[in-house]
Design an enzyme around this catalytic site. Sequence first.
Site, mmCIF file in Angstrom:
data_model
loop_
_atom_site.group_PDB
_atom_site.id
_atom_site.type_symbol
_atom_site.label_atom_id
_atom_site.label_comp_id
_atom_site.label_asym_id
_atom_site.label_seq_id
_atom_site.Cartn_x
_atom_site.Cartn_y
_atom_site.Cartn_z
ATOM 1 N N ALA A 114 0.825 -1.208 0.000
ATOM 2 C CA ALA A 114 0.000 0.000 0.000
ATOM 3 C C ALA A 114 0.856 1.254 0.000
ATOM 4 C CB ALA A 114 -0.929 -0.002 1.210
ATOM 5 N N THR A 115 2.053 1.207 0.606
ATOM 6 C CA THR A 115 2.905 2.397 0.598
ATOM 7 C C THR A 115 3.277 2.768 -0.826
ATOM 8 O OG1 THR A 115 3.782 1.917 2.778
ATOM 9 C CG2 THR A 115 5.093 3.346 1.384
ATOM 10 N N ASN A 140 -5.880 3.375 10.432
ATOM 11 C CA ASN A 140 -5.174 2.256 11.059
ATOM 12 C C ASN A 140 -5.007 2.433 12.553
ATOM 13 O OD1 ASN A 140 -3.491 4.379 10.059
ATOM 14 N ND2 ASN A 140 -1.729 3.225 10.718
ATOM 15 N N GLN A 184 -6.667 -0.909 5.280
ATOM 16 C CA GLN A 184 -7.299 -1.488 6.463
ATOM 17 C C GLN A 184 -8.754 -1.849 6.208
ATOM 18 O OE1 GLN A 184 -5.922 -2.181 9.337
ATOM 19 N NE2 GLN A 184 -3.950 -1.165 9.151
ATOM 20 N N SER A 224 -3.684 -3.536 0.295
ATOM 21 C CA SER A 224 -2.527 -4.231 0.852
ATOM 22 C C SER A 224 -2.923 -5.647 1.219
ATOM 23 C CB SER A 224 -2.055 -3.473 2.090
ATOM 24 O OG SER A 224 -1.122 -4.231 2.794
ATOM 25 N N ALA A 225 -2.022 -6.596 0.967
ATOM 26 C CA ALA A 225 -2.379 -8.000 1.231
ATOM 27 C C ALA A 225 -2.216 -8.385 2.690
ATOM 28 C CB ALA A 225 -1.519 -8.918 0.372
ATOM 29 N N THR A 275 9.045 -7.619 -12.341
ATOM 30 C CA THR A 275 8.391 -8.920 -12.412
ATOM 31 C C THR A 275 7.305 -9.008 -11.356
ATOM 32 O OG1 THR A 275 10.430 -9.931 -13.138
ATOM 33 C CG2 THR A 275 8.748 -11.396 -12.261
ATOM 34 N N CYS A 291 4.400 2.563 12.477
ATOM 35 C CA CYS A 291 5.305 3.444 11.751
ATOM 36 C C CYS A 291 5.895 4.513 12.645
ATOM 37 C CB CYS A 291 4.588 4.135 10.595
ATOM 38 S SG CYS A 291 3.332 3.137 9.873
#
Lengths: 464, 94
Positions: free
Chosen positions: A134-135, A214, A242, A262-263, A302, A388
């Site tokens: 996500a960043t 978050n 989130q 984001s995973a 890739t 963070c």
Amino acid sequence: MALSRRILPVLLRRVNGGGWVAPALSFSAPARALSTATAAAEPPPPASDEEESVVVKGVRISGRPLYMDMQATTPVDPRVLDAMLPFYLHRYGNPHSRTHLYGWESDAAVEEARARIAALVGADPREIFFTSGATECNNIAVKGVARFYRDRRRHVITTQTEHKCVLDSCRYLQQEGFDVTYLPVRSDGLVDLAQLEEAIRPDTALVSVMAVNNEIGVIQPLEEIGRICKEKGVPFHTDAAQALGKVPIDVNRMGIGLMSLSAHKIYGPKGVGALYLRRRPRIRVEPQMSGGGQERGIRSGTVPTPLVVGFGAACEIAAKEMDYDHRRAAALQQRLLDGIRAQVDEVVINGSMEHRYPGNLNLSFAYVEGESLLMGLKEVAVSSGSACTSASLEPSYVLRALGVEEDMAHTSIRFGIGRFTTEEEVDRAIELTVHQVKKLRDMSPLYEMAKAGIDLKSIEWSQH
Amino acid sequence: MAAAAAAAPARSEVLSLFRSFLRTARQFSDYNIREYTRRRAADAFRENRALADEPAAAAAFAEGKKQLEVAKRQAVVYSLYAPKSKSIMEMKLQ
């Protein structure tokens, strides 16, 4: 005595039967209990099996802590791991290799994952682009859109409670000459729609408001914001890291133009994310990664097949389990809150309770110091402030934006509840938290004074 | 794989599948995954008990069998990499 207990394992080796023996190194003195002869430093021997304790950073913990930090990251779901493993074992091809089976099967798997992610948010698979997280998506969205339209648009709008990567990207744009408006939020964490509408100018390139925060778990009114942006003709970007898989997202109903996903927040692997870029009307971005033009030129490099397959599997599971997980999280959050409030008073919830994702509970305990509370809670993995910003001692900027006072901001704890959290874990977390809070309050002179009815704000601390 | 629509599973088959899930859940070395497998299986079977029409019941049963295979494989993988120290929740009360 305690000191020798710590030095002994370094010098000597424990044997079965409980005795001590010097390691077979060149020692001048023979093996003697309590030998203080200096030796080459040996790593401490692993704790014996009955203890099963872990020594980390000088603290001995008796087992793995119970995990309640779901906003920092989530464990990988076993079903996701099951989907990923073949791609680490025998299906290891590069999806961009067009000439052999390895490439074809890898490409097919990537496209299937893309379709699953698109289905979860109501998008077309051609609108999903894989990134490293996500960043990176936030960087592409904020910097990419602003730079692409830099001739005609010079203004960006965001909020004060955004993730650091969005705020940092905006600061970077300011250095390039863009104007950035950081919208304040109300005390419940929600953005004021009237203020947003006023702030939009004819040369606004982007509005960026995160879907679920978050730190405090507050859900922003995405549909209303999307409507306002559509009326004014400004692209709407939302950081949904989130929110994905936890609250229903529909890019068309919510008028979303760009979205960061984001995973590792939805029980998928770390290191992969996806950017949603609307096709109709087409949103253009300037790519931030130069290279072979993969992902339609938006993000070269890739595509990591195993990670992407894991992401797809996580999205598929989330689509099926969203209702079940949501109901459970709501019940567990209520249990946690009731359990804590029943035994301690002066507990404040940071952020709106109505517009909240139930798996995120941020509490402030008055008259208790945050760092000492965290140190005492070593058997529960929780966080104060986001991962963070926890390296610095500054109180969280999100809580500051809510208008929370310094002392309450310092003492905030974020409890994360997820798919795998059990009732027993919640009960144990309540027990440990209440115990620690009571212990600290017993020692706190401020609490005594407050209980006696003294208004702390009226005290004039003596100046030396 | 049979292409024809399968008939609804017999009660004994469903019970046997459920028992297999519980057995497999017990084999997980991870506390959270073990509890989740048990709980999710119980809730899913309870929810699907009410399924009246045959194709839906047969589909749910087939899905259940697939998920059981996943669970069995993962129980093995998790046990291969089980950490030495267990979760706090599994330790004796101190």
